[in-house]
Design an enzyme around this catalytic site. Structure first.
Site, short mmCIF file in Angstrom:
data_model
loop_
_atom_site.label_atom_id
_atom_site.label_comp_id
_atom_site.label_asym_id
_atom_site.label_seq_id
_atom_site.Cartn_x
_atom_site.Cartn_y
_atom_site.Cartn_z
N SER A 242 0.86 -1.19 0.00
CA SER A 242 0.00 0.00 0.00
C SER A 242 0.89 1.23 0.00
CB SER A 242 -0.91 0.03 1.22
OG SER A 242 -1.97 -0.89 1.10
N TYR A 493 -0.43 1.77 12.21
CA TYR A 493 0.98 1.49 11.97
C TYR A 493 1.75 1.81 13.27
CZ TYR A 493 5.24 1.50 9.02
OH TYR A 493 6.45 1.22 8.44
#
Length: 573
Positions: A242, A493
C-alpha cells in the site's frame, strides 16, 4: 507534479559502502538502509536528544560510537554451484550479469527488517545466495526459471531489497544451489494506453524511476510506500503493498490490472482487463505471493493524469480518539482525499522532536491551544492530502474543514505538510542511527474495522508495555499512526523501540514483536496490512485466515511448485 520530492539525501555524517555491479543496478548498503554516504544526525535538531532520552533512556551526549560495520570482518560461506549451472546462467544473461562475489551475495541475503540488520551487523550468515543473476528481459527470466527447475535449484526474486518481513533470505538449512534473481535491469515503462489509463511496466522498475518515466508523459501510478525510493513495482505486487496515497488511488491490488509471470509451466499472462468472471482470480493469487508462484516480469498498472493541484494540510486534534473519529468521518465523504493520516501523542512528539527548529508561529499556536484547555502531551498531529482540479481540491478542503471542526481539531496550514512531503521517505535512516547507539526500533502494522480500531490501538499499546515490563526494559517506546482509510476500517501502523545495552537484542525484539502481533489477532485485526507475511508474520497466518485457509494456500503452492524451488519457506512452509 504528483511525484513527491526525492529526499533520499538527509543529514550525512560518514561514508558508507555499497556495491554497484557491472549491470549498473542500484543497491542499498549491505548493512543498512539507503545509499552510500547518507546517514542521520541530530546536530541541528535541538529537541531530538532530549526526546530520545525520555522515550527510551538513551543518552546521546558525548562522542558518537564508531561505525560497527566492516565487511572485511564477515565470514561469507563459499558459493555452492556447479560449473555446468554457472555456465548455463552465463549463457542466458551474459558473464557480466552473473555475479558470485561475496559482497553482492551478501546484499541479496536479507531485507531491511530490524532482525535482518541485527543479523548482518553481527555477521550471522548461515546461508547466502550462491550466485546473483541479472536478466535483461522476460525471455531471460523464463529461461533462468526453467534452468532452476531442471537443476533443482532454489530461485529467490529480488527487487530493491527493502522487504521487512523476512521474504528474501534463503532457508538456513538449504543444501541446494540458491540463485538470487535480481530484476533491476528490467526497469522500463514499456508503453502507456492513454485511452484506458494503463501502463505496462517492467517488474524491476523502482519507484523514482517509473514515476519519472510516467511523469514525462503526464501520468502517475500514485503509489508511494515508505520504501518508494528503493522498492520495485514487482515487489509491490509480490507483497500486496500500500502507498501513502492509497485512499485515492487504491493499494497495489487495485492498481494492478494485469501481470506477466515466469512460472515452471511457462509464461503466465493475465491481460489488463477492467473486470472478469473467470473463476477464482489468478491475479489475486499472484498478488502477495512473494515469489512462491513464479517471478513477476511485468505489471499493467492503472495510471492517472498528473493533477492540476496537490496540497497536504496539517491539523491538530486534542486527542487520538478525536483524530480517529475525524478520519472515520472523512472516509465516508463522497470525494475522498488522497492522504488521511493521524499520529497518536507519542508519534506527534517524535515528529516535533525531529524538526530543526521551533518557529515563533508554532510557539504562539501551542500557547493558544493551552489557553483553550488542550493538554499538549495528548495533542495529535494529522495530515490530509488533496489533489485534482483546483475546484475539486477546494471542495475537499471545505468538507474536511467542517469535519475537523466537529471533532475539536484545528488546521495549521501547509507548512508542516510540505515538510512531511519532503521527509517522509527518510525515517528508516534513524533506525540505523539507533543501532549504532545500542537501540533497536522496528514496526508492525495492521488493519481492522472502524468498530474495532480503538480496541486494537489501546490493547496493542498495553501489550507492548507489558512485554517491556516482563523484559525489565524501562522505558520502552511504542507509538502509532493511522495511515490508510477505507469505508469499513483503517490501517494502524505501530513503531516500537528500546535500548538493549549489553543484552542480545534479538530475543528482546521477539518478545515485543510477538506481543504486538498477537494483540492484532486477539482484537480482530490482521497480521499485516501491507508488509506481507514472509517468515516474520507466518506464525499468525492460520489464526488470521483460519486453518482451512492456510491449507488452501499450501495446496496452491504445492500444485504450482511441486519441487519447492521458488522462495521456499515464505508465507507458509
Amino acid at each position: 507534479m504528483t511525484t513527491p520530492p526525492s529526499t533520499d539525501r538527509p543529514d550525512t555524517d560518514r561514508p558508507t559502502a555499497t556495491h554497484n555491479p557491472a549491470s549498473g543496478v542500484k543497491h542499498m548498503k549491505w548493512w543498512g538502509w539507503g545509499v552510500e554516504g547518507v546517514a542521520f544526525h541530530f546536530d541541528d535538531k535541538p529537541k531530538f536528544a532530549p526526546f530520545v532520552k525520555q522515550a527510551v533512556g538513551l543518552d546521546l551526549s558525548g562522542e558518537a560510537p564508531p561505525a560497527s560495520v566492516d565487511f572485511s570482518t564477515l565470514t561469507v560461506p563459499a558459493p555452492k554451484i556447479s560449473d555446468d549451472l554457472l555456465t548455463e546462467l552465463r549463457g542466458v544473461v551474459g558473464s557480466e550479469n552473473v555475479i558470485s562475489d561475496d559482497e553482492p551475495r551478501v546484499v541479496h541475503t536479507y531485507g531491511k527488517s530490524i532482525r535482518d540488520l541485527l543479523r548482518i551487523r553481527s555477521g550471522d550468515l548461515p546461508r547466502v545466495p550462491d550466485v546473483v543473476a541479472y536478466p535483461g528481459d522476460e525471455d531471460e527470466v523464463q529461461r533462468i526459471v526453467d534452468l532452476a527447475v531442471a537443476a533443482d535449484a532454489v530461485l529467490i526474486p529480488f527487487g530493491g531489497g527493502s522487504n521487512i518481513s523476512g521474504s528474501l533470505q534463503p532457508p538456513a538449512g538449504e543444501t541446494r544451489t540458491v540463485i538470487s534473481l535480481d530484476m533491476g535491469r528490467l526497469n522500463k515503462v514499456l508503453d502507456v494506453d492513454e485511452d484506458s489509463g494503463l501502463a505496462r511496466i517492467q517488474a524491476g522498475a523502482q519507484g523514482p524511476d517509473l514515476e519519472e518515466q510516467l511523469n514525462k508523459r503526464g501520468w502517475t501510478v500514485g503509489h508511494f510506500p515508505d520504501s518508494f525510493n528503493h522498492s520495485t513495482i514487482g515487489g509491490w505486487v509480490a507483497t500486496r503493498s500500500s502507498g501513502m496515497q492509497s485512499d485515492k488511488f487504491g493499494d497495489i491490488s487495485d492498481i494492478t490490472r494485469g501481470v506477466r509471470v515466469a512460472t515452471p509451466s511457462g509464461p503466465l499472462v493475465l491481460r489488463p482487463l477492467p473486470s472478469t468472471s473467470t473463476g477464482p482470480s489468478v491475479r489475486e493469487m499472484i498478488l502477495g505471493s512473494e515469489g512462491r508462484l513464479g517471478v513477476i516480469t511485468a505489471v499493467s498498472a492503472q495510471v492517472h493524469r498528473l493533477p492540476e493541484e496537490r496540497v497536504i494540510l496539517a491539523y491538530f486534534y486534542p486527542t487520538f480518539d478525536a483524530g480517529l473519529e475525524a478520519m472515520h468521518d472523512i472516509s465516508l465523504l463522497d470525494s475522498r482525499p488522497s492522504i488521511t493520516r493521524v499520529s497518536d501523542a507519542g508519534e506527534t512528539g517524535f515528529t516535533l522532536a525531529t524538526a530543526k527548529k521551533t518557529s515563533v508561529g508554532q510557539t504562539v499556536l501551542f500557547k493558544v491551544l493551552q489557553r483553550r484547555g488542550w493538554d499538549l502531551d495528548k495533542m495529535c498531529l494529522s495530515f490530509v492530502g488533496f489533489e485534482g482540479t483546483k475546484a475539486h481540491v477546494a471542495r475537499q478542503q471545505a468538507a474536511v474543514k467542517e469535519i475537523v471542526k466537529k471533532h475539536g481539531g484545528m488546521g495549521v496550514g501547509k507548512g508542516p505538510g510540505v515538510l512531511y512531503d519532503q521527509k517522509k521517505f527518510d525515517t528508516p535512516y534513524i533506525r540505523d542511527f539507533l543501532l549504532d547507539w545500542g537501540g533497536a526500533a522496528d514496526v508492525s502494522e495492521t488493519a481492522a474495522p472502524w468498530s474495532r480500531l480503538k480496541d486494537v490501538y489501546y490493547n496493542t499499546i498495553d501489550a507492548a508495555k507489558q512485554a517491556y515490563k516482563e523484559l525489565g526494559i524501562d522505558p520502552g517506546w511504542v507509538m502509532c499512526h493511522l495511515s490508510h482509510s477505507y469505508h469499513s476500517g483503517a490501517c494502524l501502523y505501530f513503531t516500537f523501540a528500546f535500548v538493549y545495552g549489553d543484552r542480545d537484542p534479538l530475543p528482546l525484539y521477539e518478545v515485543v514483536k510477538k506481543a504486538i502481533q498477537q494483540s492484532f489477532i486477539d482484537n480482530g485485526a490482521t497480521l499485516s496490512h501491507h508488509h506481507a507475511v514472509g517468515t516474520e508474520h507466518s506464525p499468525w497466518l492460520s489464526q488470521d485466515i483460519s486453518p482451512a485457509g492456510e491449507k488452501i494456500m499450501k495446496g496452491l503452492f504445492a500444485a504450482v511448485d511441486p519441487g519447492s524451488n521458488f522462495n521456499p519457506g515464505k508465507i507458509t512452509s
